[in-house]
Design an enzyme around this catalytic site. Sequence first.
Site, PDB file in Angstrom:
ATOM      1  N   GLY A 122       0.827  -1.209   0.000  1.00  7.64           N
ATOM      2  CA  GLY A 122       0.000   0.000   0.000  1.00  7.64           C
ATOM      3  C   GLY A 122       0.851   1.244   0.000  1.00  7.64           C
ATOM      4  N   ASN A 123       0.241   2.383   0.274  1.00  6.29           N
ATOM      5  CA  ASN A 123       0.992   3.640   0.337  1.00  6.29           C
ATOM      6  C   ASN A 123       0.398   4.524   1.425  1.00  6.29           C
ATOM      7  OD1 ASN A 123      -1.094   5.476  -0.898  1.00  6.29           O
ATOM      8  ND2 ASN A 123      -0.878   3.934  -2.496  1.00  6.29           N
ATOM      9  N   ARG A 124       0.992   5.706   1.618  1.00  9.76           N
ATOM     10  CA  ARG A 124       0.643   6.509   2.794  1.00  9.76           C
ATOM     11  C   ARG A 124      -0.432   7.547   2.533  1.00  9.76           C
ATOM     12  NH1 ARG A 124       6.012   8.775   4.830  1.00  9.76           N
ATOM     13  NH2 ARG A 124       4.450  10.114   5.719  1.00  9.76           N
TER      14      ARG A 124
END
Length: 410
Positions: A217-219
């Site tokens: 995933g990412n932030r």
Amino acid sequence: MTGDLVSPSATGPRVILGVSGGIAAYKACELLRLLTESGHSVRVVPTAAALEFVGAATWAALSGQPVTSDVWTDVEQVPHVRLGQTADLVVVAPATADLLARAVAGRADDLLTATLLTARCPVLFAPAMHTEMWEHPATQANVRTLRERGVVVLEPAVGRLTGADSGRGRLPDPEEIYAACVLLLERGQQPLDLLGRHVVISAGGTREPLDPVRFLGNRSSGRQGYALAQTAISRGAEVTLISANVGLRDPAGAKIIRVGTAEEMRTAMTEAAADADAVVMAAAVADFRPAVRADRKIKKSAADPEPVTLVRNPDVLVELVAHRRRPDQIIVGFAAETDDVLANGRAKLAAKGCDLLVVNEVGERRAFETPDNAATILGRDGSVTDVPLRTKESLAHAVWDLVAERLPRR
Ligand code: CTP
């Protein structure tokens, strides 16, 4: 009852809170508190039916102002005209099917409808009713008419309704109606330049599963996308929000479609964008996904963990540009860059082919998970708009200013 039209101690913007007769009237108490505690002077105008649900004493105590439903009290102060004339915002929450119909017909048989006829300030309706009533062609026609007249009518939320049923028709969260009120007050008398426009916004970050419990995933928090949705609503747009893994409260008035992966984002965006006037890809979409998704949790005891092989995801923005269904559709991309920000931004604008690219510098404490954002917005037509550090709502308005300029006139 005394005849003060506004409380002498209140100095903030003057808000009329209209309440019509639905069970969600109790949630308007929370909205009232949020407004008064932030310095607004609020006069509550319930309909007679609303008082069946929450009594006048509650409204009077919470607002510090007198409460009347009819036009026969304090006649010497002409409240049925003065309240609307002197208000900075009229918000009706909940707005029942009956109230919508009476507002469309221009009735003036109680204080709330008379106030709606005399108001020259922004007007916001937050409808709440059973799904069948909301979907009825009569109600839908009334909503269309009100929107055509410049009233902001929020799309009801989906969820539990009175009784055992659930569906579209729920009053949005008071906090989110409050946020919509604040944005409308900030806009003041500025025209609703996105009125009658359908905008589609993606927000958040996709998650690409490795196994049933893990993902790549990412932030991205989704804040910038949600701010784009809230601000578009405050400018009169109909908003579809494609939301990927966002932990924020739903913005009041948006149609929300939840997705998880890049593939789901692609399907939802392609469908929603078909009839959109503008599309904004604010989501952080994973460029790659694991080639294999394990059916079961990958165990620590596995002797030699398999390396993760990645395969490329579709570029949703590039696809939206390539298959633009309407030639006049405005498509906006975002660019997250850590270095050579502008040079990379220009190259990305050319590669993606969108009309506008909002170039963000990102990093540990920049852009992601923060309330503020700075950007340079590059236009395909060569325009460069610098937006220094400001709230994500304010940056969102700068994006909509540029979109509104580029939309075909009607
Ligand atoms: N985007 C997309 N689909 C992808 C990747 C990105 O639609 N698979 C969109 C994003 O929503 C954004 C824009 O493309 O509007 C740019 O995203 P960004 O992450 O900055 O760029 P990438 O295309 O992923 O390129 P790179 O990671 O090499 O910078």
